[in-house]
Design a protein around this motif. Structure first.
Motif, short mmCIF file in Angstrom:
data_model
loop_
_atom_site.label_atom_id
_atom_site.label_comp_id
_atom_site.label_asym_id
_atom_site.label_seq_id
_atom_site.Cartn_x
_atom_site.Cartn_y
_atom_site.Cartn_z
N LEU B 12 0.83 -1.22 0.00
CA LEU B 12 0.00 0.00 0.00
C LEU B 12 0.85 1.26 0.00
CD1 LEU B 12 -3.02 -0.60 2.43
CD2 LEU B 12 -3.05 -0.23 -0.04
N SER B 13 1.93 1.24 0.81
CA SER B 13 2.71 2.47 0.91
C SER B 13 3.47 2.74 -0.40
CB SER B 13 3.66 2.42 2.10
OG SER B 13 4.47 1.28 2.03
N GLY B 15 2.56 1.56 -3.35
CA GLY B 15 1.51 1.86 -4.32
C GLY B 15 1.02 3.29 -4.20
N SER B 16 0.94 3.79 -2.97
CA SER B 16 0.39 5.13 -2.82
C SER B 16 1.36 6.18 -3.37
CB SER B 16 0.01 5.40 -1.37
OG SER B 16 1.11 5.19 -0.54
N ILE B 19 0.80 6.33 -6.96
CA ILE B 19 -0.39 7.11 -7.32
C ILE B 19 0.00 8.54 -7.63
CG2 ILE B 19 -2.56 8.09 -6.47
CD1 ILE B 19 -2.96 5.60 -4.80
N ARG B 143 5.64 4.99 7.05
CA ARG B 143 4.79 4.47 5.97
C ARG B 143 3.33 4.89 6.16
NH1 ARG B 143 7.04 0.49 2.36
NH2 ARG B 143 9.18 0.08 2.93
N ILE B 147 0.99 7.02 3.44
CA ILE B 147 -0.35 6.67 2.99
C ILE B 147 -1.32 7.81 3.28
CG2 ILE B 147 -2.27 5.06 3.36
CD1 ILE B 147 -0.20 2.88 3.86
N VAL B 150 -0.79 10.66 0.84
CA VAL B 150 -1.33 10.40 -0.50
C VAL B 150 -2.85 10.50 -0.48
CG1 VAL B 150 -1.56 8.67 -2.30
CG2 VAL B 150 0.65 9.04 -1.20
N VAL B 151 -3.48 9.99 0.58
CA VAL B 151 -4.94 10.11 0.66
C VAL B 151 -5.34 11.57 0.61
CG1 VAL B 151 -6.93 9.78 2.17
CG2 VAL B 151 -5.28 7.92 1.87
N VAL B 154 -4.79 12.93 -2.96
CA VAL B 154 -5.76 12.45 -3.94
C VAL B 154 -7.11 13.13 -3.72
CG1 VAL B 154 -7.08 10.44 -4.71
CG2 VAL B 154 -4.62 10.26 -4.38
N VAL B 243 -5.53 5.35 -9.35
CA VAL B 243 -5.49 4.96 -7.94
C VAL B 243 -5.55 3.43 -7.81
CG1 VAL B 243 -6.78 5.01 -5.78
CG2 VAL B 243 -6.46 7.12 -7.09
N VAL B 247 -2.32 0.94 -6.61
CA VAL B 247 -2.41 0.10 -5.42
C VAL B 247 -2.24 -1.37 -5.81
CG1 VAL B 247 -3.94 -0.69 -3.59
CG2 VAL B 247 -3.80 1.74 -4.12
#
Lengths: 231, 293
Positions: B12-13, B15-16, B19, B143, B147, B150-151, B154, B243, B247
């Motif tokens: 996740l980290s 992947g973010s 993004i 990490r 995340i 990034v949230v 986004v 997104v 991920v």
């Protein structure tokens, strides 16, 4: 108001328009007629700045449009409804109108309200994605989107092509109404002869990229007209 | 179970961060058909921004300050690239690719000249030092911070695109450039804004990457290929596509790498993407329309 002088347009080595000239007077509904493939859309694209002419000039209200980008021509007072009636497919009807109003110096909320007033069908569709409209609805949105910039010259490329007859009448009424009540000049490309003859005051007829007839629509000889327009 | 959760978290980290990188690319690629090979160097610029700031103002605050500063620095680099080079090459994707690749190499060399060839280390601030223990897995605060960052980014981009007039203009140009121009939208200045925001996001990603590893002149090249994969898999100009694809790519990478080794993981990821594109060559999402074109 709009003056096209000796315009030549070519796609690479293929010349489409040859020495086309025309004068669209203010407050006039002016029609460009001609068969398929004679260069009507090319003429409009050159007027709008989508295509660069290879020769000749285009003046609007005395200003040479020269190398202006399409958006600068919109600012100068032109509005264009292309034949494809393209849309911003992911924007809703309301967003499509708003984005154009926001970018315009003349447009405002009232202009948007007026445009929707003209096409009441759109009011129910404001939240729908533009890409999901039917052909007739998309054509109405396309005209509304052009109107919200409060243009002084509205350029329409075959607004009734491929549309169900009931909507053709609505569009025809709207165009006639715009011209008579607001005095907006309209440059119309049309193959549907009856529609053009009913609305237009002046016209040119193109054939193979050249102007073969021009003048007042009332003077048109029906037989001559059919010969020029029908295959 | 704890190992599983740990891998999900690592995926996740990474992947973010992808993004953030891919969003910038999907804007410039989707809107302007520009393949910007120098995008990776905007990541590097962001990372070096964090490095410079930690010496100037200390590690406790430098990370937070670096985020907006890196956004502006990387964004400005992108803006300059558009103004000086890309603008002259619209409609010539291959030329743009070569030119931006050249710019990419020049920026890498510039970084070597300024900061030296060896990697430098950005120290995480003390308050990100620990880690959270959850269901037996160890989740490091840094990490979690990435995340969260990034949230927030986004959501910010989403609000910008859907709620602000500038965002609506960007979407309009992305969806139908010629119509936008014929409707009076100043496509040139919108292009510049797009380049600025897209490049700025890469700068933020660069700051985030300093928490995951060391910073060097080739930092960007390590991520740029993955970012392009995300763009292709997600669908051009698609926020949610980018997104989901980022991920998925991060998770896939983490799991395959965990069960085999790094180079096998790369191969497996590429095979998976090739297979995916056989079924959906247009990517996860496409602009839906009743029109034929």
């Amino acid at each position: 108001m709009l003056s096209v002088q000796n315009l030549d347009v070519a796609y690479g080595p293929t010349q489409i328009l040859f020495d086309v000239s025309m004068e669209v007077p203010a407050n006039e509904l002016f029609c460009v007629m001609g068969r398929n493939g004679v260069g009507k859309t090319t003429l409009l694209n050159a007027i709008m700045g989508v295509l660069r002419p290879t020769g000749g000039r285009v003046f609007f209200e005395g200003r040479d449009l020269g190398k202006m980008h399409p958006y600068q021509r919109v600012k100068a007072g032109l509005a264009y409804v292309p034949q494809t009636r393209g849309s911003f497919p992911q924007l809703t009807v309301l967003e499509s109108l708003k984005v154009v109003v926001d970018a315009s110096d003349r447009g405002d909320r009232d202009a948007m309200e007026d445009a929707i007033e003209l096409f009441p069908r759109l009011r129910k569709l404001l939240g729908r994605k533009a890409g999901l409209l039917s052909g007739g609805e998309a054509a109405q949105l396309a005209i509304a989107r052009a109107l919200v910039t409060k243009p002084r010259l509205l350029i329409l490329d075959e607004p009734t092509e491929g549309i169900q007859p009931s909507i053709i009448l609505e569009i025809e009424d709207a165009i006639a109404n715009l011209n008579s009540s607001t005095g907006m000049s309209i440059l119309l490309v049309e193959q549907y002869m009856e529609f053009a003859l009913r609305l237009a005051g002046k016209h040119i007829v193109l054939d193979a990229g050249e102007v073969v007839s021009s003048g007042a629509t009332a003077d048109l000889d029906d037989a001559r007209m059919r010969e020029l327009l029908l295959l | 179970m704890d190992a599983f959760l740990g891998q999900v978290f690592t995926g996740l980290s990474v992947g973010s961060v992808l993004i953030l990188i891919a969003l910038g690319l999907t804007f410039t690629f989707g809107q302007m058909n520009v393949i910007n090979m120098a995008h990776g160097e905007f990541i590097m610029a962001g990372a070096y921004t964090a490095f410079v700031l930690q010496d100037l103002i200390g590690t406790d605050t430098s990370l937070v300050v670096a985020l907006p500063v890196a956004f502006v620095i990387a964004g400005t680099l992108g803006l300059l690239l558009e103004l000086v080079l890309v603008r002259r090459l619209y409609g010539r994707p291959l030329d743009t690719l070569l030119v931006t690749w050249g710019v990419s190499l020049m920026l890498q060399q510039l970084a070597r000249d300024i900061f030296g060839a060896p990697n430098v280390q950005v120290r995480a601030p003390g308050w990100l030092g620990g880690s959270l223990h959850l269901a037996g897995a160890t989740l490091s605060y840094s990490r979690i911070f990435i995340i969260g960052l990034v949230v927030v980014s986004v959501v910010g981009i989403w609000v910008f695109l859907t709620r602000l007039p500038q965002g609506a203009r960007m979407r309009a140009v992305m969806q139908n450039r010629q119509l936008a121009s014929c409707s009076g939208l100043k496509t040139h200045s919108i292009d510049r804004l797009t380049f600025f925001i897209g490049s700025g996001l890469a700068g933020i990603a660069g700051v985030a990457l300093t928490l995951l590893g060391s910073t060097g002149p080739t930092l960007g090249t390590n991520y740029i290929v993955d970012a392009f994969l995300v763009v292709v898999v997600g669908g051009l100009g698609q926020l949610r596509g980018a997104v989901i694809a980022a991920v998925a790519l991060g998770l896939l990478n983490a799991f395959v790498e965990f069960s085999t080794e790094a180079s096998i993981a790369r191969v497996a990821v590429f095979v998976a993407i090739v297979a995916f594109l056989q079924f959906r060559p247009q990517g996860l999402f496409v602009m839906k329309s009743r029109a034929l074109t």
